[in-house]
Design an enzyme around this catalytic site. Structure first.
Site: not given
Ligand code: NAD
Length: 473
Positions: A185, A282, A293
């Site tokens: 992010e 880091f 995360c």
């Molecule tokens: P987030 O909370 O920002 O977004 C998740 C989205 O999924 C939300 O908008 C939610 O409304 C939607 N959602 C939930 N259930 C749903 C469904 N059944 N159908 C459609 N949409 C649905 O989450 P994020 O930060 O984008 O993270 C997503 C995944 O990626 C997690 O597993 C996280 O660990 C991983 N990840 C995140 C990052 C990061 O920097 N944020 C980096 C790498 C991996």
């Protein structure tokens, strides 16, 4: 004149053709389920390569905003790219999979996997998405898990899809794959467009071909796709985050020792970082890792190992050190001011868990605010982009500055929580004039202790020489 007329007619024919047959024009079509930090960036960057992308979310409000080009998160560089791809009609947003499934070759699950009560990753969103896919696929596609999920989840995704197909009484071939995401992010677009590597856990040649085609445009910088089996891909993501968290906790632990023995963590950092086997990235000491995360992934891997009867002792220590480190600033505050902070004002600079994001999930700022309020203090805060998100949690319990200096009026101390660029060279003279007591707690070691002292402030850093010591450990 004749050639102008020809071009005009041809252009109209093309426009009408593209409106009617748009899905057939694009070379590929993908669906991304979950339009958060990962899903929205993934979908937008894929659309940027010329393919059709439909981003799906259950949050109707979010989808409505996105259709209007309003980006629900702060992520540098994302907004113009989303708008451009909406205009080009390559990027669309929807709340339903079924009406968008036709012609899709790859469908990515990028929904949240928050920690459950016991620390394990909660898979309810992932499996709901899988069932939704099973309810509507009618031709071959590869279903890719991009969410961070424990080992064995792709198998569960496969079972969930298959049980829906069985319930429908239809036979449709599909593959599952694991494609963990490594974007950061704050630099998510850049990371996605120029990844250091793509990890793909696959079990079929068809899946390899589709994903290879999809990712090919991002690998022109020479970085590889690393193919592996699915469980290894799932574990790679946790291993990466736990290794990074380990680096942070290791440095924080050492920083605390530095304070006790009169050493300087910055000197030690430079000393060890120059060894290429260790590397200089880091390894900065601070007030602990946060974000959506590291905390949850560290917990989830400990839990997974536990399920197999194994104790990941290093990772457990990483978590313990981090929990202690999140309290380090507050310990320094009470060591300086005493335990009763009633009547005192503290100004916080930075709320997001790191700069360039509005994400405050598990942010150390929330812990510091909670502790200060508990001790009776008044808290004023300022963050360039994360105040709206913070307000959803802290409401009226804190005051929100209109700029960094507004948050410091009458403050007993400035507490630097997040190292946003705009906090790097403060106007110490102005701060001296508007603050009640002249104390700076530098949670990210961004200030020069000597310069701060010259300006008439008492300085506390993390494991630094030139810090005022207050024996908190
Ligand atoms: P987030 O909370 O920002 O977004 C998740 C989205 O999924 C939300 O908008 C939610 O409304 C939607 N959602 C939930 N259930 C749903 C469904 N059944 N159908 C459609 N949409 C649905 O989450 P994020 O930060 O984008 O993270 C997503 C995944 O990626 C997690 O597993 C996280 O660990 C991983 N990840 C995140 C990052 C990061 O920097 N944020 C980096 C790498 C991996």
């Amino acid at each position: 004149m004749k050639s102008f007329l020809n071009r005009f007619i041809l252009s109209w024919v093309y426009n009408i053709f593209s409106i009617i047959f748009r899905p057939k024009i694009a070379y590929m079509k993908t669906i991304i389920i979950g339009t958060g930090y990962v899903g929205l960036v993934t979908g937008t960057c894929f659309a940027e390569t010329g393919i059709d992308v439909v981003c799906i979310d259950i949050d109707r409000d979010k989808i409505a905003k996105l259709r209007d080009g309003i980006i629900p998160i702060y992520e540098p560089g994302l907004e113009p790219m989303v708008k451009r791809n909406i205009e080009k009609k390559r990027l669309t947003f929807s709340t339903g999979i079924k009406e968008n499934i036709a012609d899709t070759e790859a469908i990515f699950i990028a929904v949240g996997t928050p920690p459950g009560e016991d620390g394990s990753a909660d898979l309810k969103h992932v499996l709901t998405a899988a069932r939704e896919i099973g309810k509507c696929i009618d031709s071959y596609m590869v279903v890719v898990t991009k969410s961070t999920v424990p080992i064995g989840t792709s198998k569960k995704v496969k079972e969930a899809i298959q049980s829906e197909l069985d319930a429908r009484g239809v036979s449709v071939a599909f593959d599952v794959a694991s494609n963990p995401e490594f974007l950061k992010e704050g630099a998510a677009v850049e990371d996605f467009l120029k990844p250091s590597r793509i990890i793909l856990g696959i079990e079929s040649e068809s899946a390899r071909k589709i994903l290879n085609r999809l990712y090919h445009p991002f690998l022109l910088n020479g970085h590889p796709i690393i193919y592996m089996d699915i469980p290894s891909a799932e574990l790679t993501k946790y291993a990466a985050n736990c290794m990074l968290a380990t680096k942070i906790s290791f440095m924080n632990d050492l920083a605390n020792l530095c304070e006790l023995v009169g050493a300087d963590i910055n000197a030690v950092r430079k000393g060890i970082g120059s060894d290429p086997r260790i590397g200089n990235k880091f390894i900065f000491a601070g007030i602990g890792y946060g974000g959506s995360c590291f905390p949850k992934d560290v917990k989830a891997l400990i839990r997974t190992a536990g399920d197999y009867g194994y104790s990941l002792d290093i990772i457990k220590a990483v978590e313990n050190v981090n929990e202690r480190q999140k309290e380090i600033i507050f310990s320094k505050v009470i060591s300086h001011f005493g335990i009763n902070l009633k009547g005192k004002v503290f100004g916080l600079w930075g709320l997001s868990f790191k700069p360039n994001t509005d994400d405050i999930r598990e942010a150390p700022s929330l812990r510091v605010i909670g502790k200060l309020l508990e001790a009776g203090a008044t808290v004023k805060v300022y963050d360039p982009v994360a105040m709206e998100e913070t307000r959803k949690i802290t409401g009226d319990t804190v005051e929100y500055g209109i700029d960094p200096y507004d948050a410091m009026i009458d403050a007993s101390a400035l507490i630097l929580i997040t190292e946003w660029s705009e906090f790097r060279i403060p106007n110490f003279k102005l701060l001296h004039r508007i603050m009640k007591d002249k104390v700076i707690f530098d949670g990210r070691n961004i200030y020069d202790p000597a310069e701060v002292a010259e300006n008439g402030f008492t300085y506390y850093g993390i494991g630094r020489k030139g810090s005022s010591t207050n024996n908190i450990l």
